[in-house]
Design an enzyme around this catalytic site. Structure first.
Site, short mmCIF file in Angstrom:
data_model
loop_
_atom_site.label_atom_id
_atom_site.label_comp_id
_atom_site.label_asym_id
_atom_site.label_seq_id
_atom_site.Cartn_x
_atom_site.Cartn_y
_atom_site.Cartn_z
N HIS A 24 0.85 -1.19 0.00
CA HIS A 24 0.00 0.00 0.00
C HIS A 24 0.89 1.24 0.00
O HIS A 24 1.25 1.78 1.05
CB HIS A 24 -0.94 -0.01 1.21
CG HIS A 24 -1.85 1.18 1.25
ND1 HIS A 24 -2.86 1.34 2.19
CD2 HIS A 24 -1.94 2.29 0.46
CE1 HIS A 24 -3.49 2.47 1.98
NE2 HIS A 24 -2.93 3.08 0.94
N HIS A 26 1.44 4.76 -2.76
CA HIS A 26 1.02 5.46 -3.99
C HIS A 26 2.26 6.02 -4.67
O HIS A 26 3.03 6.74 -4.04
CB HIS A 26 0.07 6.61 -3.66
CG HIS A 26 -1.17 6.18 -2.93
ND1 HIS A 26 -2.38 6.05 -3.56
CD2 HIS A 26 -1.38 5.83 -1.64
CE1 HIS A 26 -3.30 5.66 -2.68
NE2 HIS A 26 -2.71 5.51 -1.50
N HIS A 224 -9.40 1.09 -1.41
CA HIS A 224 -9.29 1.96 -0.23
C HIS A 224 -10.64 2.01 0.47
O HIS A 224 -11.65 2.38 -0.16
CB HIS A 224 -8.93 3.39 -0.65
CG HIS A 224 -7.46 3.64 -0.73
ND1 HIS A 224 -6.65 2.97 -1.60
CD2 HIS A 224 -6.64 4.49 -0.04
CE1 HIS A 224 -5.41 3.39 -1.45
NE2 HIS A 224 -5.37 4.32 -0.51
N GLU A 227 -11.05 4.19 5.86
CA GLU A 227 -10.17 5.31 6.23
C GLU A 227 -11.08 6.54 6.24
O GLU A 227 -11.54 6.97 7.30
CB GLU A 227 -9.05 5.50 5.20
CG GLU A 227 -8.14 6.69 5.49
CD GLU A 227 -7.40 7.22 4.24
OE1 GLU A 227 -7.92 7.14 3.11
OE2 GLU A 227 -6.29 7.78 4.41
N ASP A 305 1.88 4.40 2.58
CA ASP A 305 0.86 5.21 1.89
C ASP A 305 1.52 6.26 0.99
O ASP A 305 1.57 6.08 -0.22
CB ASP A 305 -0.07 5.87 2.91
CG ASP A 305 -1.49 6.09 2.41
OD1 ASP A 305 -1.85 5.53 1.36
OD2 ASP A 305 -2.26 6.81 3.09
N ASP A 306 1.98 7.36 1.57
CA ASP A 306 2.52 8.50 0.80
C ASP A 306 3.78 9.03 1.50
O ASP A 306 3.78 10.15 2.03
CB ASP A 306 1.48 9.61 0.72
CG ASP A 306 0.22 9.17 -0.02
OD1 ASP A 306 0.28 9.01 -1.25
OD2 ASP A 306 -0.82 8.99 0.64
N1 ADE Z 1 -4.46 8.81 -2.41
C1 ADE Z 1 -3.22 9.01 -1.91
N2 ADE Z 1 -3.21 8.81 -0.58
C2 ADE Z 1 -4.49 8.48 -0.23
C3 ADE Z 1 -5.13 8.14 0.99
N3 ADE Z 1 -4.47 8.12 2.15
N4 ADE Z 1 -6.45 7.87 0.97
C4 ADE Z 1 -7.13 7.90 -0.19
N5 ADE Z 1 -6.59 8.20 -1.36
C5 ADE Z 1 -5.27 8.49 -1.40
ZN ZN Z 2 -3.53 4.91 0.22
#
Ligand code: ADE
Ligand code: ZN
Length: 372
Positions: A24, A26, A224, A227, A305-306
């Site tokens: 997970h 991006h 997703h 969340e 995630d990011d």
């Molecule tokens: N796109 C990038 N990060 C995300 C996240 N945490 N939740 C939903 N979409 C995303």
């Molecule tokens: Zn994500």
């Protein structure tokens, strides 16, 4: 699983040395500050704020969130999920040529390798890459060229989870999947959906057809949910979209029947605790349900995630999670084992990854890799 303060913080070097997958993450969330500044310079694009504080997203009017956010403090997270997604739109809009796309793909694989990730599923949502509207398959091919070059250089192997955006129409989602099914671009192994469900509300019905077509075309499915949506988003992901894996899914903890379903169906949750804290979903590590999900027997993996705009790395996230919950090396080997099983890597690669992890576990004098 030990859950007491660890005697010593596990060194990030030990974590990097663990062979693992990440499931997970991006691509849009892995551009370094230097990557972004170079792209902006190449395109003659104005920055939304000072270069040095580009990731302090709330300080830039361009991404200001009209809605009230739950995040706090400076940094990308304080903009809340929607402000953060607007930042990704701006940043990915800077990728305009195939060479630039291949370069960010290559950089992703290098970043994963630096964290000891041997295989990664990476989520790519073409709606953020506005220079490629109508040319999404070309974007996939350009990214695949970068991943190919990286793998030839011995870096992390990558499979692409092509992501829909929660806010897009059913028709455009169906078109996207039809194009994927016809072109079968290399490395695209799954369909995903991401974005902010607090803004869109329930969208399971809207994407049902697209996910059914993806399954028929042999694509895996990850969604997703849990969340920006509560347990109902996770139910919809399972019942309407045929999700094989859930990205986040943490709010499933609010519904015992859902937890039982995740356990009985062996559905893995790609949990990202640091992202959840930074983006304001939970205020504290004590509030975060990761330990409760593990105790309930859910297959949990640990992901970023990011990581770039959120200011982290996989090894830093694993280290802080281990320190907060008292996980030891055996626990982290368990996370590595589950990451391999939850990934969409093919059987041969999974077997090779398992063997590498067993070897690493022996080096750490952990007798047996905990079952995933
Ligand atoms: N796109 C990038 N990060 C995300 C996240 N945490 N939740 C939903 N979409 C995303
Ligand atoms: Zn994500």
């Amino acid at each position: 699983m030990s859950r007491h303060p660890a005697p010593a913080r596990i060194d990030e070097g030990t974590i990097r040395a663990l062979p693992k997958a990440e499931v997970h993450v991006h691509l849009e969330g892995t551009f370094s500050l230097a990557d972004i500044l170079l792209l902006a310079r190449e395109n003659g694009a104005a920055l939304p704020g000072p270069a040095a504080t580009l990731f302090d997203i709330t300080t830039h009017d361009a991404f200001a969130a009209p809605e009230v956010t739950t995040g706090g403090g400076a940094g990308a997270g304080a903009a809340g999920l929607s402000g953060f997604l607007r930042f990704l739109d701006w940043q990915c809009g800077l990728v305009r040529t195939a060479a630039q796309a291949a370069r960010v793909a290559y950089a992703f694989a290098a970043r994963q390798s630096a964290s000891g990730v041997l295989y990664s599923d990476v989520i790519v949502n073409p709606t953020h890459w506005n220079a490629w509207r109508g040319r999404e398959i070309e974007l996939m091919r350009a990214l695949a060229a970068g991943f190919d070059e990286a793998e030839q250089d011995g870096l992390c192997a990558v499979g692409i989870a092509y992501s829909l955006l929660r806010g897009q129409s059913a028709a455009s989602a169906d078109d996207a999947v039809a194009a994927l099914a016809a072109a079968r671009p290399a490395r695209v192994i799954a369909l995903s959906v991401d974005g902010d469900e607090k803004v869109t509300g329930r969208t399971g019905e809207k994407f049902r057809e697209a996910f059914a077509r993806a399954k028929a075309a042999g694509l895996r499915r990850t969604v997703h949910a849990g969340e920006s949506s509560g347990p109902v988003g996770v139910w919809d992901a399972l019942d309407l979209l045929g999700a094989e894996r859930i990205d986040h899914g943490v709010r499933a903890v609010e519904d015992p029947a859902l937890i039982a379903r995740l356990v009985s169906d062996g559905i893995s949750l790609g949990v990202c605790p640091r992202s959840n804290l930074t983006l304001g979903l939970y205020r504290t590590w004590e509030e975060h349900p990761l330990p409760r999900l593990l105790d309930a027997g859910v297959s949990v993996t640990l992901n970023t995630d990011d990581p770039a705009p959120l200011g982290s790395s996989l090894e830093a996230d694993w280290a802080v999670t281990a320190a907060e919950y008292g996980f030891d090396e055996t626990d982290l080997i368990g996370f590595a084992a589950r990451s391999i099983e939850a990934s969409f890597a093919d059987d041969d690669r999974k077997a090779a990854l398992r063997a590498e992890l067993e070897h690493a576990a022996r080096r750490l004098a952990v007798a047996e890799v905990p079952s995933a």
